[in-house]
Design a protein around this motif. Structure first.
Motif, PDB file in Angstrom:
ATOM      1  N   ILE A   1       0.791  -1.110   0.088  1.00  0.00           N
ATOM      2  CA  ILE A   1      -0.122   0.139  -0.015  1.00  0.00           C
ATOM      3  C   ILE A   1       0.785   1.423  -0.113  1.00  0.00           C
ATOM      4  CG2 ILE A   1      -1.848   1.274   1.214  1.00  0.00           C
ATOM      5  CD1 ILE A   1      -2.823  -1.381   2.330  1.00  0.00           C
ATOM      6  N   SER A   2       1.927   1.120   0.839  1.00  0.00           N
ATOM      7  CA  SER A   2       3.019   2.181   1.105  1.00  0.00           C
ATOM      8  C   SER A   2       3.704   2.765  -0.294  1.00  0.00           C
ATOM      9  CB  SER A   2       3.769   2.090   2.267  1.00  0.00           C
ATOM     10  OG  SER A   2       3.353   1.663   3.165  1.00  0.00           O
ATOM     11  N   GLN A   3       3.569   1.829  -1.133  1.00  0.00           N
ATOM     12  CA  GLN A   3       4.258   2.223  -2.658  1.00  0.00           C
ATOM     13  C   GLN A   3       3.378   2.963  -3.397  1.00  0.00           C
ATOM     14  OE1 GLN A   3       5.909  -1.347  -4.544  1.00  0.00           O
ATOM     15  NE2 GLN A   3       5.923  -2.424  -2.607  1.00  0.00           N
ATOM     16  N   HIS A   4       2.173   3.199  -3.119  1.00  0.00           N
ATOM     17  CA  HIS A   4       1.400   3.990  -3.882  1.00  0.00           C
ATOM     18  C   HIS A   4       1.634   5.583  -3.706  1.00  0.00           C
ATOM     19  CE1 HIS A   4      -2.417   5.945  -5.802  1.00  0.00           C
ATOM     20  NE2 HIS A   4      -2.414   4.896  -6.191  1.00  0.00           N
ATOM     21  N   PRO A   5       1.830   6.234  -4.646  1.00  0.00           N
ATOM     22  CA  PRO A   5       2.301   7.831  -4.578  1.00  0.00           C
ATOM     23  C   PRO A   5       1.323   8.699  -3.794  1.00  0.00           C
ATOM     24  CG  PRO A   5       1.611   7.583  -6.705  1.00  0.00           C
ATOM     25  CD  PRO A   5       1.577   6.052  -6.298  1.00  0.00           C
ATOM     26  N   SER A   6      -0.009   8.176  -3.795  1.00  0.00           N
ATOM     27  CA  SER A   6      -0.879   8.939  -2.773  1.00  0.00           C
ATOM     28  C   SER A   6      -1.193   8.369  -1.319  1.00  0.00           C
ATOM     29  CB  SER A   6      -2.235   8.554  -3.363  1.00  0.00           C
ATOM     30  OG  SER A   6      -2.365   9.348  -4.653  1.00  0.00           O
ATOM     31  N   VAL A   7      -0.108   7.574  -1.075  1.00  0.00           N
ATOM     32  CA  VAL A   7       0.062   6.960   0.469  1.00  0.00           C
ATOM     33  C   VAL A   7       1.026   7.377   1.033  1.00  0.00           C
ATOM     34  CG1 VAL A   7      -0.061   4.887   1.716  1.00  0.00           C
ATOM     35  CG2 VAL A   7      -1.523   5.104  -0.370  1.00  0.00           C
ATOM     36  N   CYS A   8       0.932   7.840   2.461  1.00  0.00           N
ATOM     37  CA  CYS A   8       2.207   7.734   3.284  1.00  0.00           C
ATOM     38  C   CYS A   8       2.169   6.956   4.100  1.00  0.00           C
ATOM     39  CB  CYS A   8       2.396   9.340   3.812  1.00  0.00           C
ATOM     40  SG  CYS A   8       3.742   9.577   4.621  1.00  0.00           S
ATOM     41  N   GLY A   9       3.227   5.761   4.185  1.00  0.00           N
ATOM     42  CA  GLY A   9       3.133   4.990   5.321  1.00  0.00           C
ATOM     43  C   GLY A   9       4.250   4.292   5.716  1.00  0.00           C
ATOM     44  N   PRO A  10       4.910   5.297   6.734  1.00  0.00           N
ATOM     45  CA  PRO A  10       6.357   4.829   7.061  1.00  0.00           C
ATOM     46  C   PRO A  10       6.578   3.486   7.745  1.00  0.00           C
ATOM     47  CG  PRO A  10       5.499   6.841   8.203  1.00  0.00           C
ATOM     48  CD  PRO A  10       4.251   6.228   7.522  1.00  0.00           C
ATOM     49  N   SER A  11       7.430   2.717   7.349  1.00  0.00           N
ATOM     50  CA  SER A  11       7.649   1.541   7.717  1.00  0.00           C
ATOM     51  C   SER A  11       7.953   1.351   9.235  1.00  0.00           C
ATOM     52  CB  SER A  11       8.820   0.543   6.935  1.00  0.00           C
ATOM     53  OG  SER A  11       9.995   1.442   7.276  1.00  0.00           O
ATOM     54  N   ALA A  12       8.340   2.292   9.866  1.00  0.00           N
ATOM     55  CA  ALA A  12       8.782   2.280  11.238  1.00  0.00           C
ATOM     56  C   ALA A  12       7.345   2.205  12.129  1.00  0.00           C
ATOM     57  CB  ALA A  12       9.265   3.420  11.536  1.00  0.00           C
ATOM     58  N   LEU A  13       6.391   2.887  11.508  1.00  0.00           N
ATOM     59  CA  LEU A  13       4.682   2.982  12.202  1.00  0.00           C
ATOM     60  C   LEU A  13       3.977   1.682  11.793  1.00  0.00           C
ATOM     61  CD1 LEU A  13       4.015   6.571  11.607  1.00  0.00           C
ATOM     62  CD2 LEU A  13       5.272   5.230  13.717  1.00  0.00           C
ATOM     63  N   LYS A  14       4.685   0.511  11.224  1.00  0.00           N
ATOM     64  CA  LYS A  14       3.808  -0.680  11.012  1.00  0.00           C
ATOM     65  C   LYS A  14       4.237  -1.502  12.357  1.00  0.00           C
ATOM     66  CE  LYS A  14       2.160  -4.455   9.471  1.00  0.00           C
ATOM     67  NZ  LYS A  14       2.557  -5.440  10.757  1.00  0.00           N
ATOM     68  N   ASP A  15       3.255  -1.850  13.106  1.00  0.00           N
ATOM     69  CA  ASP A  15       3.211  -2.248  14.346  1.00  0.00           C
ATOM     70  C   ASP A  15       3.978  -1.511  15.624  1.00  0.00           C
ATOM     71  OD1 ASP A  15       2.273  -4.864  13.704  1.00  0.00           O
ATOM     72  OD2 ASP A  15       3.946  -5.669  13.156  1.00  0.00           O
ATOM     73  N   TYR A  16       3.847  -0.229  15.255  1.00  0.00           N
ATOM     74  CA  TYR A  16       4.059   0.866  16.344  1.00  0.00           C
ATOM     75  C   TYR A  16       2.970   0.789  17.226  1.00  0.00           C
ATOM     76  CZ  TYR A  16       5.630   4.959  18.653  1.00  0.00           C
ATOM     77  OH  TYR A  16       6.414   6.015  19.615  1.00  0.00           O
ATOM     78  N   PRO A  17       2.895   0.701  18.490  1.00  0.00           N
ATOM     79  CA  PRO A  17       1.714   0.585  19.375  1.00  0.00           C
ATOM     80  C   PRO A  17       1.174   1.710  20.018  1.00  0.00           C
ATOM     81  CG  PRO A  17       3.697  -0.171  20.600  1.00  0.00           C
ATOM     82  CD  PRO A  17       4.163   0.304  19.335  1.00  0.00           C
ATOM     83  N   PHE A  18       0.949   2.734  18.906  1.00  0.00           N
ATOM     84  CA  PHE A  18       0.782   3.911  19.427  1.00  0.00           C
ATOM     85  C   PHE A  18      -0.729   4.037  20.210  1.00  0.00           C
ATOM     86  CE2 PHE A  18      -1.506   8.291  18.822  1.00  0.00           C
ATOM     87  CZ  PHE A  18      -0.747   8.777  19.457  1.00  0.00           C
ATOM     88  N   PHE A  19      -1.764   3.480  19.701  1.00  0.00           N
ATOM     89  CA  PHE A  19      -3.024   3.305  20.349  1.00  0.00           C
ATOM     90  C   PHE A  19      -3.219   2.216  21.394  1.00  0.00           C
ATOM     91  CE2 PHE A  19      -3.864   5.809  16.250  1.00  0.00           C
ATOM     92  CZ  PHE A  19      -4.509   6.704  16.998  1.00  0.00           C
ATOM     93  N   LEU A  20      -2.019   1.378  21.435  1.00  0.00           N
ATOM     94  CA  LEU A  20      -1.966   0.120  22.287  1.00  0.00           C
ATOM     95  C   LEU A  20      -1.495   0.626  23.727  1.00  0.00           C
ATOM     96  CD1 LEU A  20      -0.685  -3.065  20.324  1.00  0.00           C
ATOM     97  CD2 LEU A  20      -2.968  -2.748  21.590  1.00  0.00           C
TER      98      LEU A  20
END
Length: 301
Positions: free
Chosen positions: A25-44
């Motif tokens: 998904i992050s490869q799409h130019p209309s998406v900003c998806g830092p790999s560091a925020l995949k499984d970052y437990p912000f809401f946990l």
């Protein structure tokens, strides 16, 4: 300065190709998806949530945020924690959620092997299943990591989410489709996200369970000793931002993992446990079929 706020979340399930999907998904130019925020437990975890959304700004800016339509964040445990889902709703009631579900007994075994590989799980698979409820009360880590059966109760988890979010804001995908037809899955995702301009994707598989190449280095890297914690807390975390630490961790995992067929390798070693899990999940799978109006016959074999 306006804060960059995630509006799309990969919520799970654990060991269901979510890291790969997040990357695609992050490869799409209309998406900003830092790999560091995949499984970052912000809401946990309160310790992260209490820092506020401001704490995520560096990662989005490092990723090259440029007012993209989709701002991505995720954690495979969100689906497993209704309190996290409620926090996401309170944060953005119009947020879109994406989950990938894997046949639950296969998912349980993959998670077990993964935590074995990380030198976290010390029990046999049979022991871990038998002691799951007891261990889940011992610590937050045990509750999230060693609950191999509880993680597979998808119908219960989705019903709790539908009590918070409208159904049309959650896209439910199947792991088998991700593996066999990734292009079709990505078309479905991009339609869900209302990204009309399709974009070519490099379909790399990430975070596969696999097997460890070199146990010595694996134990050294993931050892939970006080000495390692001191080094990480005082010599690594203060000087390496999250995105660099994430890249190092992913690079090490990829280097030290032998790719294997998760359905074939040592399958005979766990036949008894898998058969019992199939029985355990039978009614849950039927309920999930009714909830999603989807045929899951392959999960019953």
């Amino acid at each position: 300065m306006n804060l960059i706020k995630p509006n799309t979340f990969i919520i799970g399930a654990q060991k269901s190709a979510t890291t790969s999907v997040y990357n695609w998904i992050s490869q799409h130019p209309s998406v900003c998806g830092p790999s560091a925020l995949k499984d970052y437990p912000f809401f946990l975890k309160e310790e992260f949530f209490d820092k506020g959304i401001e704490s995520l700004q560096e990662e989005y800016n490092t990723q090259g945020f440029n007012n993209q339509k989709i701002v991505l964040q995720g954690n495979v445990q969100y689906i497993f924690d209704v309190k996290a889902i409620k926090k996401i709703y309170d944060f953005n009631p119009k947020a879109k959620l994406i989950c990938v579900l894997r046949e639950p007994s296969e998912r349980a075994l993959s998670a077990y092997k993964y935590f074995k590989k990380l030198n976290i799980e010390k029990l046999t698979f049979k022991e871990a299943l038998n002691r799951e409820e007891e261990r889940s009360r011992n610590s937050l880590q045990a509750y999230f990591d060693f609950t191999y059966k509880a993680h597979g109760m998808y119908a219960q988890q989705l019903k709790a989410i539908f009590n918070i979010f409208p159904k049309n804001q959650l896209l439910v995908l199947l792991y088998d489709d991700v593996k066999s037809s990734p292009e079709s899955v990505m078309d479905e995702i991009f339609d869900f996200l209302e990204l009309s301009d399709k974009h070519p994707i490099t379909y790399t598989t990430l975070n596969a369970t696999g097997e460890v190449r070199y146990k010595f280095f694996q134990n050294l890297f993931f050892n939970k000793s006080k000495a390692r914690k001191f080094i990480v807390d005082n010599l690594i975390d203060p000087f390496f931002p999250l995105h660099k630490r994430t890249k190092i961790r992913w690079a090490f995992n990829e280097w030290n993992t032998k790719k294997v067929n998760s359905k074939d390798v040592h399958a005979a070693d766990y036949t008894e446990e898998i058969m019992k899990l199939k029985v355990y999940f039978k009614n849950e799978v039927i309920e999930l079929e009714n909830l999603l109006n989807r045929d899951l016959a392959a999960w019953k074999q």
